[in-house]
Write a protein that holds these residues in place. Structure first.
Motif, PDB file in Angstrom:
ATOM      1  N   SER A  74      36.083  43.996  34.772  1.00  0.00           N
ATOM      2  CA  SER A  74      36.510  44.771  35.930  1.00  0.00           C
ATOM      3  C   SER A  74      37.578  44.056  36.747  1.00  0.00           C
ATOM      4  CB  SER A  74      35.310  45.118  36.821  1.00  0.00           C
ATOM      5  OG  SER A  74      34.646  43.952  37.248  1.00  0.00           O
ATOM      6  N   SER A  75      37.842  42.778  36.438  1.00  0.00           N
ATOM      7  CA  SER A  75      38.907  42.059  37.141  1.00  0.00           C
ATOM      8  C   SER A  75      40.268  42.706  36.902  1.00  0.00           C
ATOM      9  CB  SER A  75      38.949  40.587  36.700  1.00  0.00           C
ATOM     10  OG  SER A  75      39.303  40.484  35.338  1.00  0.00           O
ATOM     11  N   VAL A  76      40.439  43.376  35.751  1.00  0.00           N
ATOM     12  CA  VAL A  76      41.727  44.005  35.486  1.00  0.00           C
ATOM     13  C   VAL A  76      41.971  45.157  36.452  1.00  0.00           C
ATOM     14  CG1 VAL A  76      40.878  45.640  33.744  1.00  0.00           C
ATOM     15  CG2 VAL A  76      43.239  44.854  33.664  1.00  0.00           C
ATOM     16  N   ALA A  77      40.909  45.886  36.817  1.00  0.00           N
ATOM     17  CA  ALA A  77      41.057  46.951  37.807  1.00  0.00           C
ATOM     18  C   ALA A  77      41.356  46.365  39.184  1.00  0.00           C
ATOM     19  CB  ALA A  77      39.783  47.799  37.858  1.00  0.00           C
ATOM     20  N   LEU A  78      40.677  45.296  39.530  1.00  0.00           N
ATOM     21  CA  LEU A  78      40.898  44.661  40.832  1.00  0.00           C
ATOM     22  C   LEU A  78      42.303  44.075  40.917  1.00  0.00           C
ATOM     23  CD1 LEU A  78      39.356  44.185  43.434  1.00  0.00           C
ATOM     24  CD2 LEU A  78      38.581  41.994  42.526  1.00  0.00           C
ATOM     25  N   THR A  79      42.800  43.535  39.818  1.00  0.00           N
ATOM     26  CA  THR A  79      44.163  43.004  39.794  1.00  0.00           C
ATOM     27  C   THR A  79      45.187  44.107  40.030  1.00  0.00           C
ATOM     28  OG1 THR A  79      43.511  41.263  38.241  1.00  0.00           O
ATOM     29  CG2 THR A  79      45.858  41.767  38.392  1.00  0.00           C
ATOM     30  N   ALA A  80      44.960  45.267  39.409  1.00  0.00           N
ATOM     31  CA  ALA A  80      45.867  46.396  39.614  1.00  0.00           C
ATOM     32  C   ALA A  80      45.857  46.857  41.064  1.00  0.00           C
ATOM     33  CB  ALA A  80      45.472  47.550  38.689  1.00  0.00           C
TER      34      ALA A  80
END
Length: 273
Positions: A74-80
């Protein structure tokens, strides 16, 4: 203890996100006068990367591989979201769909698995094989970095993180374990160490040459699909009765959503740090 371990995994995800943002910012600020190793943001990002890995290892002591790795994804969503300073209305529609897809997919994965780690063990031949793979990934880092292949480096980093997660799950160390000759003589211990260090260094190298969105996306998909599948097949991580199709849909949705975020090129602007 399961709830605490899940919270630890969430903290690891947040730490990993912060590490990505800092490393990307440090990479952009690097010049010939102030090279990368003199950029405070980049150095702090490396430390956070290592801390995130340690926290993930702690979570893996109590949770299944696929549960922990899905939370980390889910870090990829938070990064976006961070790339747009959490101003959702300014995000392209493709990124909004990707973020929503990651969140919903993680709900499916979390609901399909029991979350509890099993006491399964790897085949005896798996430990030396994992160590060989870890050393091969480590040796490939410099040639890939020189070739300027950030997404290949990201895939190698995801594989390394996944290998470390699988190794930690298979070690079955007691809480009062001692660092002695018996422990240090186990190939699986060294495989975990090499995998962990390799993953941190490969991510850092990938972020020096590539955009954060695609890099994090490739790492995320790789570190979920490979070790998660191995945990289910080889270690007996449990799936709720009748929920296997839901788990498959969830994992595929994670991969598709992350791929969508990666293709949308979610750059992290300098003001995000």
């Amino acid at each position: 203890m399961t709830v605490v371990a899940l919270l630890v995994a969430v903290v690891a995800m947040l730490v990993n996100t912060a590490a990505t943002l800092l490393e990307a910012a440090g990479s952009r600020r690097a010049t010939s006068d102030r090279p990368l190793w003199r950029q405070p943001a980049y150095l702090v990002g490396l430390v956070l990367d290592a801390l995130g890995w340690v926290l993930a290892v702690v979570a893996l002591r109590y949770l299944s591989v696929i549960t922990v790795q899905s939370v980390l994804t889910s870090s990829v969503a938070l990064t976006a979201l961070a790339a747009h300073r959490f101003r959702v209305r300014r995000m392209p529609r493709s990124q909004l769909v990707g973020v929503a897809g990651v969140v919903l997919a993680l709900v499916l994965v979390a609901g399909a698995t029991t979350g509890q780690r099993s006491e399964g063990t790897l085949p005896s031949a798996a430990a030396p094989v994992l160590l060989v793979v870890a050393l091969a990934l480590a040796a490939a880092g410099l040639p890939l970095a020189r070739a300027g292949r950030p997404l290949v480096l990201a895939a190698a980093a995801g594989t390394a993180y996944g290998g470390a997660a699988l190794g930690v799950r298979a070690l079955h160390l007691s809480p009062d374990v001692r660092v002695d000759a018996d422990l240090l003589g186990r190939p699986l211990v060294w495989a975990v160490v090499v995998f962990g260090v390799t993953g941190v260094l490969h991510v850092a190298a990938a972020l020096r040459h590539g955009q954060p969105g695609p890099v994090v996306g490739v790492v995320s998909v790789t570190e979920v699909v490979l070790p998660g599948s191995a945990g289910l097949v080889l270690l007996g991580d449990a799936v709720r009765p009748g929920w296997t199709p839901v788990l498959v849909v969830g994992v595929l949705a994670v991969a598709a959503s992350v791929a969508l975020l990666s293709r949308s090129g979610s750059r992290v602007p300098s003001r995000a740090v």
